[in-house]
Each structure stands twice: as structure tokens, then as C-alpha cells.
Design a protein around this motif. Structure first.
Motif, PDB file in Angstrom:
ATOM      1  N   SER A 424       0.840  -1.197   0.000  1.00  0.00           N
ATOM      2  CA  SER A 424       0.000   0.000   0.000  1.00  0.00           C
ATOM      3  C   SER A 424       0.878   1.251   0.000  1.00  0.00           C
ATOM      4  O   SER A 424       2.083   1.194   0.235  1.00  0.00           O
ATOM      5  CB  SER A 424      -0.916   0.000   1.217  1.00  0.00           C
ATOM      6  OG  SER A 424      -0.151   0.042   2.419  1.00  0.00           O
ATOM      7  N   SER A 425       0.259   2.382  -0.262  1.00  0.00           N
ATOM      8  CA  SER A 425       0.947   3.687  -0.238  1.00  0.00           C
ATOM      9  C   SER A 425       2.095   3.769  -1.228  1.00  0.00           C
ATOM     10  O   SER A 425       3.096   4.468  -0.989  1.00  0.00           O
ATOM     11  CB  SER A 425       1.451   4.005   1.175  1.00  0.00           C
ATOM     12  OG  SER A 425       0.395   3.962   2.108  1.00  0.00           O
ATOM     13  N   THR A 427       4.320   1.447  -2.153  1.00  0.00           N
ATOM     14  CA  THR A 427       5.511   0.641  -1.893  1.00  0.00           C
ATOM     15  C   THR A 427       5.734  -0.357  -3.021  1.00  0.00           C
ATOM     16  O   THR A 427       4.819  -1.072  -3.432  1.00  0.00           O
ATOM     17  CB  THR A 427       5.372  -0.114  -0.564  1.00  0.00           C
ATOM     18  OG1 THR A 427       5.282   0.834   0.505  1.00  0.00           O
ATOM     19  CG2 THR A 427       6.568  -1.021  -0.322  1.00  0.00           C
ATOM     20  N   ARG A 483       9.923   1.846  -0.342  1.00  0.00           N
ATOM     21  CA  ARG A 483       8.828   2.748   0.016  1.00  0.00           C
ATOM     22  C   ARG A 483       9.087   4.151  -0.535  1.00  0.00           C
ATOM     23  O   ARG A 483      10.238   4.523  -0.752  1.00  0.00           O
ATOM     24  CB  ARG A 483       8.661   2.797   1.529  1.00  0.00           C
ATOM     25  CG  ARG A 483       8.304   1.450   2.151  1.00  0.00           C
ATOM     26  CD  ARG A 483       8.167   1.572   3.664  1.00  0.00           C
ATOM     27  NE  ARG A 483       7.718   0.334   4.253  1.00  0.00           N
ATOM     28  CZ  ARG A 483       8.530  -0.653   4.655  1.00  0.00           C
ATOM     29  NH1 ARG A 483       9.832  -0.515   4.505  1.00  0.00           N
ATOM     30  NH2 ARG A 483       8.045  -1.750   5.177  1.00  0.00           N
ATOM     31  N   ASP A 487       7.517   8.770   3.144  1.00  0.00           N
ATOM     32  CA  ASP A 487       6.566   8.070   4.027  1.00  0.00           C
ATOM     33  C   ASP A 487       7.115   7.847   5.421  1.00  0.00           C
ATOM     34  O   ASP A 487       6.500   7.177   6.242  1.00  0.00           O
ATOM     35  CB  ASP A 487       6.147   6.726   3.407  1.00  0.00           C
ATOM     36  CG  ASP A 487       7.203   5.636   3.582  1.00  0.00           C
ATOM     37  OD1 ASP A 487       8.391   5.996   3.785  1.00  0.00           O
ATOM     38  OD2 ASP A 487       6.855   4.447   3.511  1.00  0.00           O
TER      39      ASP A 487
END
Length: 491
Positions: A424-425, A427, A483, A487
Motif C-alpha cells: 500500500s501507499s 511501496t 517505500r 513516508d
């Protein structure tokens, strides 16, 4: 006729004669071996508590039992070997998912276990505690210097030196773990960055030079107190154990003479050393471990706040006690022969230890070569060595000769909740790590995007009947998830 004081060169010769006293050397080496084994056993127990809690039915539970058995007689070479063997088996089973300091213990354990085996094969006896410590002490020093040097080198990158992305930001705030609001704001980040870089560069230099080792020990102890307060308790505990190999041995007989003056302490240590007492203490320790597991539960995160505070306090107490002991040993060395530590030079001595040092060096350069990026002594460094993301200040990307990191993938969709949360986000994973995950999760359905010769390519894989076995490369290599830089990832 009144006797005169000896000339300086005569006094020096007498001190060198005292240095040759094998009884003094053996006493010092035996004490240092006992101190090292005690601190190492304690660090393994702290590591288990910190990361995996009160396990009672795993290989790591056997490590804890072996550590408790060693703690009641820390100068036993046999018990020390049993603890190392248990740790080597447990970590070998966990590979490649192990921490930086755990890999140091693994390599140390394999090499140190080979030495008693070598001695038994040649002489049909185990080496004495002092003899074994004299042999491994140079390796322990070199191993810690390699770890410090690798950590310092990895932090010389644009992301760690940038206050907006540096791991020094979140790590420095954790020092006030009891009330993080005390260190809110950005004022602390830039000083933390440059202080960390300066200390990690200075430590391997100070510890490598015999004349500056005391300064290095003092600086290192203070540094690891700060690291422990920030939450890096397991590595700090291991570092304190390895520091024993740097202790000036002339302080040991003086401290021993001081302790022998206390009759009650002598009687207690003699009683504990008896076989019945050691068995009773071991049974009590095991009983407390299992009882705590039943009362508190296995999960460390359900009671980590209280345990975390106690673990941090334990590191602080250890450092304070070590400082007091060192000062007392230095102050009371008058009248005690000064001597050089046997094999205290820079030579490793045994070929097994030379191979172990070579393995540690290879592991330290692995992220730059493209072989692995986890467990490579680059802790909290923000180092990026993936294709297109290289951020080191002066090591060129051209040194990366292996292509395991060259194929980054973005997961577009999956029915696997764990993989969905992991990616998620934004990555990304290396294709190597995605293949590992798909092999271990054959029922997962995944769609991903990866770069191809003509642009992004969409690929997918549906559920399969059975997973193929783990490859040798997957056992040896492990790569970090990539990532986004903003973040707050600390890796």
C-alpha cells in the motif's frame, strides 16, 4: 644501608616480567570470558523478549534455556558452546529474515563453535575459558569495527543527510519514549544527523587504535545508551558484550583483588558456583520464564510499554556498572603487575576466524553489489541501492554488478490481504521478493506492473496447486521493500 627505588628501566623490566605470569593472564582471560558470556547470554534473552516475547515452544525458546543454563556458570565452555549452537540453529532456520546484529551473532557462533571442535579434534579436550577468549577476542574486536564502519558508510547518502527524510528524525524523538512530546519539532533533526555520522565514523577508528580504545569505549557506551532509549535495545545489548574484547586487561586483576576483600560476595559467588546451586537457579529461571508466559501471554506488543522501559533501564544500569567497575580497576592497579593481553595484537590467529571476518566484510558490501539489502549493517541509514534510486554520496552505482534489484514491481491488485497491506501507499517490491512471496503463497492472485524494454508491462498470476520449494538464493538474499521517500520509512 637504605634501599633505593629501582631505576625506571628496571621497573619497566619488572612490569614486563609480571606480564609473563601465566596465572595472572589466565585469571584475567577467564574473568573476561565469563563477563563476555554473561553479557552475550543476556543480550540473546533481551532480543527474544523484545521481538518475539515469551516463546515456550520454538527454537528460540531453546536459546533462552541454554542462555539461562550458561548464566548460572558463565565460565563453562561447554555451556557456552551449547548456547551458541542453539542460536546458530535458530537463526539458520530463520534466514534470511534476521536482523543485523543477529547475523553478527550467527557468524560469530559458527566460527567460535568451530574453534572448540578444532581443539577437541587435535587435543581431545575442550579449550580452557581463558584460552578460548584469548583466541576469539581479536575476532570480536574486528567484527564490531566492521559493523560500525559499515553503518557509518551507509549513512553517507543524500536521504539520511536530508532533514526531511532522515531516519534521525523519528529515531531522535523516540529517545524520550516515556513522553515523545518532549522532543517534538524539527530543531533536533539536523544535530541528530551530524552527531550520528560523527560518532559512527569515530567509533571504528577509536576502537581500532589501542591507545584510543578507552575513549572509544566511553563514547560507545554513551552512544548505545542513547540508542537503547530510542528503542534499539537488542543491538546495544550485543555491543556491550562485544566491548569486553576491548577492555584493558590491566584493570581486571586490580578489580579482582578489590572484590576479594568482600567476604560476603566471595561466599555468594562460591555458593552459586556449586552444582546443586546452579541447578536450583536454572530451574527457578526456567520456571519464571514459563510462569511469565502463562500470566502475560506470548505477544510482546501487548505488554511492550512496561517491558520496553525495563529493557532500556537494563542497558543504562549495565553501562553505569561497567563504568564504576572500570574506574575502580584503574584506580586500584597500584602494586598489581601490568601486562599485555595474550594475543592482543591485530592478528586473528586462526584461519576459521579469518574466513568469518571475510564473510562479515562481504555481507557489508552486499547492498552496493546488488546482492542483498537487508541485514547488511545499514541499520536506520535510508540507504537506497535500487536501479534509479541510488543515493550514496560517493560510491558510484556502477559497482552494482548483480541485477537482483533491477526489476521493481508495483502491485496493482491482489486478493491476499497481507500483500495488499505490504504494498500500500506506493511501496514497490523487487521482482525477486515478489517471486519469493508468490512461492510461499500459492493461492494468492496478484496483478502487478513492472518496467519492460518498451515501457511498463502488466503481468498477473492466478492461484496454483502447490508451491515450489525455497531456492538457495532465497535463503541467502533478502531485499528491502522500496517505500516512497516521504513516508517516514527508517531502513
Amino acid at each position: 644501608m637504605r634501599p633505593t627505588a629501582p631505576l625506571p628501566h628496571v621497573a619497566a623490566r619488572r612490569r614486563r616480567a609480571g606480564a609473563a605470569d601465566p596465572r595472572v593472564r589466565e585469571l584475567s582471560s577467564r574473568w573476561l570470558f565469563g563477563l563476555f558470556s554473561t553479557l552475550l547470554a543476556g543480550s540473546l534473552i533481551l532480543h527474544q523478549l523484545w521481538w518475539d516475547g515469551l516463546e515456550t515452544n520454538s527454537l528460540h525458546a531453546l536459546v533462552v534455556l541454554a542462555a539461562l543454563w550458561l548464566l548460572v556458570r558463565p565460565t563453562s565452555v561447554g555451556r557456552f558452546a551449547i548456547m551458541l549452537a542453539a542460536e546458530v540453529v535458530a537463526v539458520g532456520h530463520d534466514l534470511p529474515y534476521v536482523g543485523d546484529h543477529t547475523l553478527v551473532v550467527f557468524v560469530t557462533g559458527v566460527s567460535v563453535l568451530a574453534l572448540p571442535a578444532w581443539t577437541v579434534a587435535r587435543t581431545q579436550r575442550l579449550p580452557a575459558p581463558g584460552e578460548l577468549f584469548d583466541t576469539i577476542a581479536p575476532f570480536l574486536r574486528v567484527a564490531l569495527i566492521i559493523v560500525y564502519a559499515a553503518a557509518a558508510l551507509s549513512k553517507l547518502n543524500t536521504d539520511f543527510l536530508d532533514p526531511q527524510t532522515s531516519c534521525a528524525g523519528p529515531m531522535s524523538q523516540k529517545i524520550a519514549f516515556f513522553d515523545p512530546s518532549l522532543l517534538e519539532g524539527t530543531w533536533r533533526i539536523t544535530p541528530s544527523i551530524w552527531t550520528t555520522v560523527a560518532i559512527e565514523i569515530a567509533l571504528p577508528i577509536l576502537l581500532a587504535i589501542p591507545r584510543t580504545r578507552v575513549v572509544g569505549l566511553l563514547l560507545g557506551c554513551a552512544f548505545h545508551v542513547v540508542l537503547a532509549l530510542a528503542g534499539n535495545v537488542p543491538f546495544s545489548a550485543l555491543a556491550l558484550a562485544l566491548y569486553v574484547a576491548f577492555v584493558p586487561t590491566r584493570t581486571v586483576p586490580a578489580l579482582h583483588a578489590l572484590l576479594l576483600r568482600h567476604r560476603r560476595l566471595r561466599s555468594v559467588t562460591r555458593f552459586v558456583a556449586t552444582p546443586p546451586a546452579s541447578v536450583v537457579l536454572f530451574v527457578v529461571g526456567v520456571g519464571l520464564w514459563f510462569a511469565a508466559a502463562q500470566v502475560l501471554g506470548r505477544d510482546p506488543w501487548s505488554w511492550s510499554d512496561g517491558l520496553g522501559g525495563l529493557a532500556r533501564l537494563a542497558i543504562v544500569v549495565l553501562v553505569v556498572l561497567a563504568g564504576v567497575a572500570f574506574v575502580l580497576g584503574r584506580r586500584r592497579r597500584d602494586g598489581v603487575a601490568e601486562y599485555a593481553h595474550p594475543r592482543s595484537g591485530r592478528r586473528l590467529g586462526h584461519p576459521i576466524l579469518v574466513v568469518a571476518v571475510a564473510l562479515l566484510i562481504v555481507n557489508a558490501v552486499c547492498p552496493y553489489l546488488g546482492l542483498r539489502s537487508e541485514s547488511t549493517f545499514t541499520m536506520f541509514s535510508n540507504l537506497r541501492t535500487e536501479q534509479g534510486a541510488w543515493n550514496h554520496l560517493f560510491i558510484p552505482e556502477s559497482v552494482r554488478v548483480f541485477g537482483f534489484q533491477d526489476r521493481l514491481v508495483s502491485v496493482i491488485g491482489t486478493d491476499d490481504p497481507a500483500l495488499a497491506a505490504r504494498t500500500s501507499s506506493g511501496t514497490e517490491l523487487t521482482r525477486f521478493e515478489l517471486n519469493r512471496y508468490l512461492r510461499s503463497h500459492p493461492r494468492a492472485e496478484v496483478t502487478w506492473s513492472e518496467a519492460g524494454p518498451d515501457g511498463a508491462v502488466i503481468r498477473s498470476r492466478g492461484p496454483i496447486a502447490a508451491a515450489p520449494g525455497q531456492t538457495l538464493a532465497e535463503k541467502l538474499f533478502h531485499f528491502k521493500d522500496v517505500r516512497p521517500r516521504d513516508d517516514g520509512d527508517c531502513g
